[in-house]
Design a protein around this motif. Structure first.
Motif, mmCIF file in Angstrom:
data_model
loop_
_atom_site.group_PDB
_atom_site.id
_atom_site.type_symbol
_atom_site.label_atom_id
_atom_site.label_comp_id
_atom_site.label_asym_id
_atom_site.label_seq_id
_atom_site.Cartn_x
_atom_site.Cartn_y
_atom_site.Cartn_z
ATOM 1 N N ALA A 1 0.831 -1.211 0.000
ATOM 2 C CA ALA A 1 0.000 0.000 0.000
ATOM 3 C C ALA A 1 0.861 1.255 0.000
ATOM 4 C CB ALA A 1 -0.938 -0.017 1.210
ATOM 5 N N LEU A 2 1.959 1.245 0.752
ATOM 6 C CA LEU A 2 2.846 2.400 0.783
ATOM 7 C C LEU A 2 3.523 2.628 -0.571
ATOM 8 C CD1 LEU A 2 4.486 1.977 4.298
ATOM 9 C CD2 LEU A 2 2.865 3.745 3.579
ATOM 10 N N VAL A 3 3.926 1.549 -1.237
ATOM 11 C CA VAL A 3 4.534 1.673 -2.555
ATOM 12 C C VAL A 3 3.522 2.232 -3.549
ATOM 13 C CG1 VAL A 3 5.449 0.359 -4.513
ATOM 14 C CG2 VAL A 3 6.287 -0.092 -2.215
ATOM 15 N N THR A 4 2.319 1.720 -3.518
ATOM 16 C CA THR A 4 1.272 2.198 -4.420
ATOM 17 C C THR A 4 0.986 3.675 -4.187
ATOM 18 O OG1 THR A 4 0.285 0.001 -4.458
ATOM 19 C CG2 THR A 4 -1.096 1.815 -5.183
ATOM 20 N N ARG A 5 0.922 4.075 -2.941
ATOM 21 C CA ARG A 5 0.671 5.485 -2.622
ATOM 22 C C ARG A 5 1.828 6.364 -3.090
ATOM 23 N NH1 ARG A 5 -0.273 7.150 3.480
ATOM 24 N NH2 ARG A 5 1.993 7.210 3.464
ATOM 25 N N GLY A 6 3.059 5.879 -2.932
ATOM 26 C CA GLY A 6 4.218 6.639 -3.362
ATOM 27 C C GLY A 6 4.315 6.786 -4.872
ATOM 28 N N LEU A 7 3.843 5.791 -5.620
ATOM 29 C CA LEU A 7 3.893 5.864 -7.075
ATOM 30 C C LEU A 7 2.995 6.967 -7.623
ATOM 31 C CD1 LEU A 7 3.977 2.100 -8.102
ATOM 32 C CD2 LEU A 7 5.799 3.778 -8.328
ATOM 33 N N GLU A 8 1.944 7.300 -6.901
ATOM 34 C CA GLU A 8 1.010 8.333 -7.352
ATOM 35 C C GLU A 8 1.683 9.696 -7.443
ATOM 36 O OE1 GLU A 8 -2.348 8.235 -4.740
ATOM 37 O OE2 GLU A 8 -2.901 6.211 -5.340
ATOM 38 N N THR A 9 2.661 9.968 -6.593
ATOM 39 C CA THR A 9 3.309 11.281 -6.574
ATOM 40 C C THR A 9 4.753 11.233 -7.074
ATOM 41 O OG1 THR A 9 3.991 10.960 -4.279
ATOM 42 C CG2 THR A 9 1.881 12.072 -4.652
ATOM 43 N N LEU A 10 5.179 10.099 -7.592
ATOM 44 C CA LEU A 10 6.570 9.937 -8.015
ATOM 45 C C LEU A 10 6.972 10.941 -9.091
ATOM 46 C CD1 LEU A 10 9.193 8.321 -7.794
ATOM 47 C CD2 LEU A 10 8.287 6.785 -9.533
ATOM 48 N N GLU A 11 6.148 11.144 -10.107
ATOM 49 C CA GLU A 11 6.484 12.064 -11.187
ATOM 50 C C GLU A 11 6.657 13.492 -10.672
ATOM 51 O OE1 GLU A 11 4.974 13.426 -15.609
ATOM 52 O OE2 GLU A 11 3.687 12.151 -14.401
ATOM 53 N N VAL A 12 5.772 13.915 -9.790
ATOM 54 C CA VAL A 12 5.860 15.264 -9.227
ATOM 55 C C VAL A 12 7.141 15.425 -8.418
ATOM 56 C CG1 VAL A 12 4.778 16.886 -7.627
ATOM 57 C CG2 VAL A 12 3.369 15.529 -9.175
#
Length: 75
Positions: free
Chosen positions: A10-21
Motif C-alpha cells: 500500500a505504501l509503494v502504491t501510494r508513493g507511485l502516485e506522486t513519483l512524477e511530481v
C-alpha cells in the motif's frame, strides 16, 4: 522472508502516485542549485549533465529527456 506485507504494498502504491511530481521537483531544484553554485567564486566547476559546461552534456542531450538532482562540485 521474500514476502511483502500488504502495508508495504500500500505504501509503494501510494508513493507511485506522486513519483512524477517529486522527480520533477528534484530535477528543477538540482538544476537551480547547480546554476547558483556555478556563479559562486569558491566553486571551480559544477558537473551537472544538464549544464552546457559539463563535459558529458552532448551525450546527455542525445540520450536523456531529464536530469536528476545529483551533481558534483569542484571547489
Amino acid at each position: 522472508g521474500h514476502g511483502v506485507s500488504p502495508d508495504d504494498c500500500a505504501l509503494v502504491t501510494r508513493g507511485l502516485e506522486t513519483l512524477e511530481v517529486r522527480l520533477d521537483r528534484a530535477e528543477a531544484t538540482g538544476l537551480r542549485l547547480a546554476r547558483w553554485l556555478g556563479r559562486r567564486p569558491e566553486v571551480a566547476a559544477v558537473l551537472h549533465p544538464a549544464l552546457p559546461s559539463c563535459p558529458g552534456h552532448a551525450i546527455w542531450r542525445r540520450d536523456f529527456r531529464g536530469a536528476s538532482g545529483v551533481f558534483s562540485v569542484v571547489l
